[in-house]
Design an enzyme around this catalytic site. Sequence first.
Site, PDB file in Angstrom:
ATOM      1  N   HIS A 114       0.857  -1.191   0.000  1.00  0.00           N
ATOM      2  CA  HIS A 114       0.000   0.000   0.000  1.00  0.00           C
ATOM      3  C   HIS A 114       0.895   1.245   0.000  1.00  0.00           C
ATOM      4  O   HIS A 114       1.854   1.317   0.778  1.00  0.00           O
ATOM      5  CB  HIS A 114      -0.882  -0.024   1.251  1.00  0.00           C
ATOM      6  CG  HIS A 114      -1.804   1.151   1.335  1.00  0.00           C
ATOM      7  ND1 HIS A 114      -2.899   1.283   0.496  1.00  0.00           N
ATOM      8  CD2 HIS A 114      -1.807   2.249   2.123  1.00  0.00           C
ATOM      9  CE1 HIS A 114      -3.515   2.425   0.775  1.00  0.00           C
ATOM     10  NE2 HIS A 114      -2.876   3.024   1.762  1.00  0.00           N
ATOM     11  N   SER A 141       3.939   0.534   2.569  1.00  0.00           N
ATOM     12  CA  SER A 141       3.882  -0.507   3.598  1.00  0.00           C
ATOM     13  C   SER A 141       3.509  -1.839   2.959  1.00  0.00           C
ATOM     14  O   SER A 141       2.612  -1.886   2.116  1.00  0.00           O
ATOM     15  CB  SER A 141       2.790  -0.202   4.633  1.00  0.00           C
ATOM     16  OG  SER A 141       2.905   1.110   5.132  1.00  0.00           O
ATOM     17  N   ASP A 150      -6.730  -2.362   4.402  1.00  0.00           N
ATOM     18  CA  ASP A 150      -5.395  -1.827   4.689  1.00  0.00           C
ATOM     19  C   ASP A 150      -5.057  -1.805   6.184  1.00  0.00           C
ATOM     20  O   ASP A 150      -4.391  -0.881   6.670  1.00  0.00           O
ATOM     21  CB  ASP A 150      -5.258  -0.403   4.116  1.00  0.00           C
ATOM     22  CG  ASP A 150      -5.394  -0.385   2.596  1.00  0.00           C
ATOM     23  OD1 ASP A 150      -5.020  -1.388   1.969  1.00  0.00           O
ATOM     24  OD2 ASP A 150      -5.851   0.629   2.051  1.00  0.00           O
TER      25      ASP A 150
HETATM   26  C1  GRF Z   1       1.343   0.580  -6.169  1.00  0.00           C
HETATM   27  O1  GRF Z   1       1.504   1.949  -5.851  1.00  0.00           O
HETATM   28  C2  GRF Z   1       0.873  -0.173  -4.974  1.00  0.00           C
HETATM   29  O2  GRF Z   1       1.312   0.354  -3.765  1.00  0.00           O
HETATM   30  C3  GRF Z   1      -0.621  -0.023  -5.068  1.00  0.00           C
HETATM   31  O3  GRF Z   1      -0.894  -0.073  -6.451  1.00  0.00           O
HETATM   32  C4  GRF Z   1       0.242   0.362  -7.190  1.00  0.00           C
HETATM   33  C5  GRF Z   1       0.558  -0.732  -8.156  1.00  0.00           C
HETATM   34  O4  GRF Z   1       1.528  -0.356  -9.095  1.00  0.00           O
HETATM   35  N1  GRF Z   1      -1.295  -1.044  -4.288  1.00  0.00           N
HETATM   36  P1  GRF Z   1       2.092  -1.456 -10.095  1.00  0.00           P
HETATM   37  O5  GRF Z   1       0.908  -2.037 -10.873  1.00  0.00           O
HETATM   38  O6  GRF Z   1       2.812  -2.495  -9.331  1.00  0.00           O
HETATM   39  O7  GRF Z   1       2.993  -0.695 -11.024  1.00  0.00           O
END
Ligand code: GRF
Length: 193
Positions: A114, A141, A150
């Site tokens: 997250h 996190s 979360d």
């Molecule tokens: C990331 O910022 C992650 O923290 C959130 O969604 C985004 C995913 O990015 N849960 P990616 O698809 O891995 O580039």
Amino acid sequence: MQKTLSNIVVLISGSGSNLQSIIDNTDNIGINIQSVISNKTDAFGLERAKNAGITTKVIKHTQFDTRKEFDHALIRYINTLNPDLIVLAGFMRILSADFIDAFSKNTRKILNIHPALLPKYKGLNTHQRAIDAGDFEVGASVHFITNELDSGEIILQKSVAIDLGDNAETLAKKVLEQEHILYPEAIKKILQG
Ligand code: GRF
């Protein structure tokens, strides 16, 4: 003696840059990625998986009338693989209690990343909310999934300072870079007990 690899599945909805960092670190973490599952046909992460020779599976949430039915389709597929760990990497669906209970009732088996320093800023628009609150830092996190959004146990965090001139977009980029280091580390930590 040959090291046994842990089996994982990765759930995505989009770009899959975290998936890519996990793929790039498979040997270092000691994992075998059994399948990459997406709820969207056009998720770029599916291409990343295919390029790495990993099995992909699309289970579109729009094909189901309810969240529960979608989740049960996911459960049925994941059960055929029996993974050691279920890794959510930009999977943009909230999973129902049925899903969590199916895999995680007594064990810590589902991980998420997250883009915030939990317990601060659960949900969306995390960086803008941190800027609006006058915070000095943002971050990411890795945590276990529970029935509350979360809110599961935090495994690892990384923070990034908010510099003069930063906005939600520049921070998202900086945090994502840290996520790519953090997620493989956290998966390794969990699998090593
Ligand atoms: C990331 O910022 C992650 O923290 C959130 O969604 C985004 C995913 O990015 N849960 P990616 O698809 O891995 O580039």
